[in-house]
Design a protein around this motif. Structure first.
Motif, PDB file in Angstrom:
ATOM      1  N   THR A 186     -51.949  14.434 118.167  1.00 27.23           N
ATOM      2  CA  THR A 186     -51.782  15.349 117.037  1.00 27.23           C
ATOM      3  C   THR A 186     -53.063  15.474 116.220  1.00 27.23           C
ATOM      4  O   THR A 186     -53.382  16.548 115.711  1.00 27.23           O
ATOM      5  CB  THR A 186     -50.628  14.879 116.123  1.00 27.23           C
ATOM      6  OG1 THR A 186     -50.865  13.528 115.693  1.00 27.23           O
ATOM      7  CG2 THR A 186     -49.304  14.954 116.863  1.00 27.23           C
ATOM      8  N   ALA A 187     -53.811  14.391 116.115  1.00 26.06           N
ATOM      9  CA  ALA A 187     -55.077  14.438 115.378  1.00 26.06           C
ATOM     10  C   ALA A 187     -56.086  15.310 116.121  1.00 26.06           C
ATOM     11  O   ALA A 187     -56.822  16.094 115.506  1.00 26.06           O
ATOM     12  CB  ALA A 187     -55.629  13.029 115.189  1.00 26.06           C
ATOM     13  N   PHE A 188     -56.127  15.155 117.455  1.00 23.69           N
ATOM     14  CA  PHE A 188     -57.069  15.949 118.246  1.00 23.69           C
ATOM     15  C   PHE A 188     -56.737  17.438 118.138  1.00 23.69           C
ATOM     16  O   PHE A 188     -57.630  18.276 118.011  1.00 23.69           O
ATOM     17  CB  PHE A 188     -57.027  15.518 119.711  1.00 23.69           C
ATOM     18  CG  PHE A 188     -58.093  16.157 120.563  1.00 23.69           C
ATOM     19  CD1 PHE A 188     -59.303  15.518 120.784  1.00 23.69           C
ATOM     20  CD2 PHE A 188     -57.899  17.401 121.142  1.00 23.69           C
ATOM     21  CE1 PHE A 188     -60.292  16.110 121.558  1.00 23.69           C
ATOM     22  CE2 PHE A 188     -58.877  18.002 121.918  1.00 23.69           C
ATOM     23  CZ  PHE A 188     -60.077  17.354 122.135  1.00 23.69           C
ATOM     24  N   ALA A 189     -55.443  17.769 118.206  1.00 26.59           N
ATOM     25  CA  ALA A 189     -55.013  19.168 118.140  1.00 26.59           C
ATOM     26  C   ALA A 189     -55.058  19.735 116.732  1.00 26.59           C
ATOM     27  O   ALA A 189     -54.897  20.945 116.534  1.00 26.59           O
ATOM     28  CB  ALA A 189     -53.604  19.312 118.702  1.00 26.59           C
ATOM     29  N   GLU A 190     -55.253  18.857 115.735  1.00 26.64           N
ATOM     30  CA  GLU A 190     -55.347  19.261 114.336  1.00 26.64           C
ATOM     31  C   GLU A 190     -54.075  19.958 113.862  1.00 26.64           C
ATOM     32  O   GLU A 190     -54.109  20.996 113.195  1.00 26.64           O
ATOM     33  CB  GLU A 190     -56.560  20.171 114.124  1.00 26.64           C
ATOM     34  CG  GLU A 190     -57.879  19.504 114.490  1.00 26.64           C
ATOM     35  CD  GLU A 190     -59.056  20.465 114.429  1.00 26.64           C
ATOM     36  OE1 GLU A 190     -58.844  21.655 114.117  1.00 26.64           O
ATOM     37  OE2 GLU A 190     -60.193  20.037 114.718  1.00 26.64           O
ATOM     38  N   ILE A 191     -52.928  19.355 114.226  1.00 28.92           N
ATOM     39  CA  ILE A 191     -51.641  19.936 113.825  1.00 28.92           C
ATOM     40  C   ILE A 191     -50.841  18.949 112.972  1.00 28.92           C
ATOM     41  O   ILE A 191     -49.618  19.067 112.862  1.00 28.92           O
ATOM     42  CB  ILE A 191     -50.808  20.359 115.051  1.00 28.92           C
ATOM     43  CG1 ILE A 191     -50.574  19.147 115.976  1.00 28.92           C
ATOM     44  CG2 ILE A 191     -51.485  21.495 115.808  1.00 28.92           C
ATOM     45  CD1 ILE A 191     -49.565  19.407 117.066  1.00 28.92           C
ATOM     46  N   ASP A 192     -51.516  17.980 112.379  1.00 32.93           N
ATOM     47  CA  ASP A 192     -50.831  16.961 111.583  1.00 32.93           C
ATOM     48  C   ASP A 192     -49.914  17.564 110.518  1.00 32.93           C
ATOM     49  O   ASP A 192     -48.822  17.052 110.249  1.00 32.93           O
ATOM     50  CB  ASP A 192     -51.853  16.042 110.901  1.00 32.93           C
ATOM     51  CG  ASP A 192     -52.901  15.520 111.866  1.00 32.93           C
ATOM     52  OD1 ASP A 192     -53.672  16.365 112.375  1.00 32.93           O
ATOM     53  OD2 ASP A 192     -52.964  14.298 112.081  1.00 32.93           O
ATOM     54  N   LYS A 193     -50.351  18.665 109.909  1.00 31.25           N
ATOM     55  CA  LYS A 193     -49.593  19.269 108.819  1.00 31.25           C
ATOM     56  C   LYS A 193     -48.409  20.104 109.318  1.00 31.25           C
ATOM     57  O   LYS A 193     -47.619  20.600 108.512  1.00 31.25           O
ATOM     58  CB  LYS A 193     -50.511  20.151 107.969  1.00 31.25           C
ATOM     59  CG  LYS A 193     -51.645  19.391 107.302  1.00 31.25           C
ATOM     60  CD  LYS A 193     -52.529  20.335 106.503  1.00 31.25           C
ATOM     61  CE  LYS A 193     -53.688  19.584 105.856  1.00 31.25           C
ATOM     62  NZ  LYS A 193     -54.579  20.496 105.078  1.00 31.25           N
ATOM     63  N   PHE A 194     -48.296  20.272 110.642  1.00 33.76           N
ATOM     64  CA  PHE A 194     -47.266  21.164 111.179  1.00 33.76           C
ATOM     65  C   PHE A 194     -46.298  20.445 112.108  1.00 33.76           C
ATOM     66  O   PHE A 194     -45.637  21.073 112.932  1.00 33.76           O
ATOM     67  CB  PHE A 194     -47.935  22.326 111.935  1.00 33.76           C
ATOM     68  CG  PHE A 194     -48.939  23.079 111.111  1.00 33.76           C
ATOM     69  CD1 PHE A 194     -48.546  24.046 110.207  1.00 33.76           C
ATOM     70  CD2 PHE A 194     -50.291  22.789 111.226  1.00 33.76           C
ATOM     71  CE1 PHE A 194     -49.477  24.728 109.443  1.00 33.76           C
ATOM     72  CE2 PHE A 194     -51.234  23.471 110.466  1.00 33.76           C
ATOM     73  CZ  PHE A 194     -50.820  24.436 109.564  1.00 33.76           C
ATOM     74  N   LEU A 195     -46.193  19.125 111.969  1.00 39.42           N
ATOM     75  CA  LEU A 195     -45.341  18.347 112.870  1.00 39.42           C
ATOM     76  C   LEU A 195     -43.862  18.692 112.695  1.00 39.42           C
ATOM     77  O   LEU A 195     -43.075  18.541 113.640  1.00 39.42           O
ATOM     78  CB  LEU A 195     -45.566  16.848 112.635  1.00 39.42           C
ATOM     79  CG  LEU A 195     -46.946  16.319 113.006  1.00 39.42           C
ATOM     80  CD1 LEU A 195     -47.030  14.824 112.721  1.00 39.42           C
ATOM     81  CD2 LEU A 195     -47.253  16.589 114.476  1.00 39.42           C
ATOM     82  N   ASP A 196     -43.478  19.166 111.530  1.00 43.69           N
ATOM     83  CA  ASP A 196     -42.079  19.521 111.294  1.00 43.69           C
ATOM     84  C   ASP A 196     -41.789  20.982 111.627  1.00 43.69           C
ATOM     85  O   ASP A 196     -40.650  21.433 111.485  1.00 43.69           O
ATOM     86  CB  ASP A 196     -41.710  19.257 109.827  1.00 43.69           C
ATOM     87  CG  ASP A 196     -41.760  17.765 109.482  1.00 43.69           C
ATOM     88  OD1 ASP A 196     -41.483  16.954 110.397  1.00 43.69           O
ATOM     89  OD2 ASP A 196     -42.088  17.436 108.333  1.00 43.69           O
ATOM     90  N   THR A 197     -42.807  21.709 112.050  1.00 49.15           N
ATOM     91  CA  THR A 197     -42.621  23.118 112.408  1.00 49.15           C
ATOM     92  C   THR A 197     -42.260  23.234 113.887  1.00 49.15           C
ATOM     93  O   THR A 197     -42.943  22.643 114.732  1.00 49.15           O
ATOM     94  CB  THR A 197     -43.914  23.916 112.154  1.00 49.15           C
ATOM     95  OG1 THR A 197     -44.286  23.772 110.777  1.00 49.15           O
ATOM     96  CG2 THR A 197     -43.725  25.394 112.484  1.00 49.15           C
ATOM     97  N   PRO A 198     -41.203  23.968 114.252  1.00 55.31           N
ATOM     98  CA  PRO A 198     -40.861  24.144 115.668  1.00 55.31           C
ATOM     99  C   PRO A 198     -42.029  24.746 116.439  1.00 55.31           C
ATOM    100  O   PRO A 198     -42.707  25.656 115.940  1.00 55.31           O
ATOM    101  CB  PRO A 198     -39.677  25.117 115.622  1.00 55.31           C
ATOM    102  CG  PRO A 198     -39.080  24.932 114.268  1.00 55.31           C
ATOM    103  CD  PRO A 198     -40.236  24.643 113.360  1.00 55.31           C
TER     104      PRO A 198
END
Length: 293
Positions: free
Chosen positions: A16-28
């Motif tokens: 998740t850190a590599f993909a830079e999606i940490d802030k969107f983990l709760d988004t489908p």
């Protein structure tokens, strides 16, 4: 994913850190943008530790920093971990930096297999040959085809066809078009890219500079005025794209080649410093000295 539950937990934060999606983990995931989806897919694939990693045009999405991370990861997988990376891309700098062997494909057929230098040179030569030919018989274009670009010319401000663009002069890039008989296309967007050595230098778009609706029918031409042509001398390639109602109609790389000659862009009699001839993008600017002591 080919990983056990323990491995997934161990690598979850890293992915998740590599993909830079940490802030969107709760988004489908179905609500992710195409760029976010590809970033996540690459991050998962790169951390699977496969024997063969196939990467298809991943460098077409994401910002420059993410692309740099992808290149670094692929280099680590290949050189440090001793695994095979198959990179599918039209970006020659990435291929030249990462690959020691290349193949060139055309319509699903293998047409060349050799060293990176040999294949890249052949690919660039092929693009130049296509750009020098006519548009009528080009079969490598994509899109629905209700409208086609039929000609690409350079013109001066009076509309006269010119053979070269001069750096610093106002230049019109003119696209002739033809719409299928009896059809009228609404909400059209026409785009032009100016490239050199497979690097894109600038783009022109009817959909960016104003909010007028463009409707196309019959035959005609669309003129893009470029004030103070901002490129120095050399041969450049032109890519074109037309859409209507958000549906691609005509898309063609290396549609034409244009010649640019050096001019007095800055009005100073100089275009570049000695030894700086490799620079191509020109920007009007000024400077001032402010002494603080």
């Amino acid at each position: 994913l080919g990983m056990s539950r323990v491995e997934i937990r161990r690598k979850f934060d890293e992915i998740t850190a590599f993909a830079e999606i940490d802030k969107f983990l709760d988004t489908p995931v179905k609500r992710y943008s195409s760029g976010m989806y590809v970033r996540l897919a690459f991050a998962v694939a790169a951390h699977l530790e496969p024997e063969i990693l196939i990467v298809d045009e991943v460098l077409a999405v994401g910002d420059a920093e993410f692309q740099k991370k992808c290149l670094g990861k692929m280099e680590d997988v290949s050189t440090k971990e001793g695994r095979t990376v198959i990179l599918v891309s039209h970006q020659m700098p990435a291929i030249q930096n990462l690959c020691n062997r290349c193949v060139m494909m055309e319509r699903g057929r293998l047409i060349m297999d050799g060293t990176t230098e040999e294949v890249v040179n052949a690919y660039m030569s092929k693009g130049t040959e296509l750009a020098q030919g006519g548009l009528t018989d080009r079969s490598d274009r994509a899109g629905k085809g209700d409208v086609r670009v039929t000609s690409i010319d350079l013109r001066d401000e009076d509309g006269n066809i010119i053979h070269e663009a001069i750096a610093g002069n106002n230049v019109i890039v003119s696209l002739g078009y033809s719409v299928k008989e009896g059809q009228t296309l609404n909400d059209c967007i026409v785009c032009v890219e100016i490239c050199k050595d497979l690097k894109k230098f600038f783009a022109l778009s009817s959909g960016l500079v104003d909010r007028r609706k463009l409707q196309l029918s019959g035959e005609g031409r669309i003129d893009f005025l470029v004030p103070d042509w901002p490129l120095s001398g050399g041969r450049y390639q032109v890519n074109i794209y037309i859409e209507s109602d958000r549906q691609p109609q005509d898309f063609l790389n290396d549609a034409s080649a244009i010649e640019v000659i050096d001019g007095d862009y800055y009005g100073s009699g100089k275009l570049h410093h000695e030894g700086w001839q490799g620079m191509h993008v020109l920007v009007k600017h000024s400077w001032e000295l402010h002494r603080t002591a």
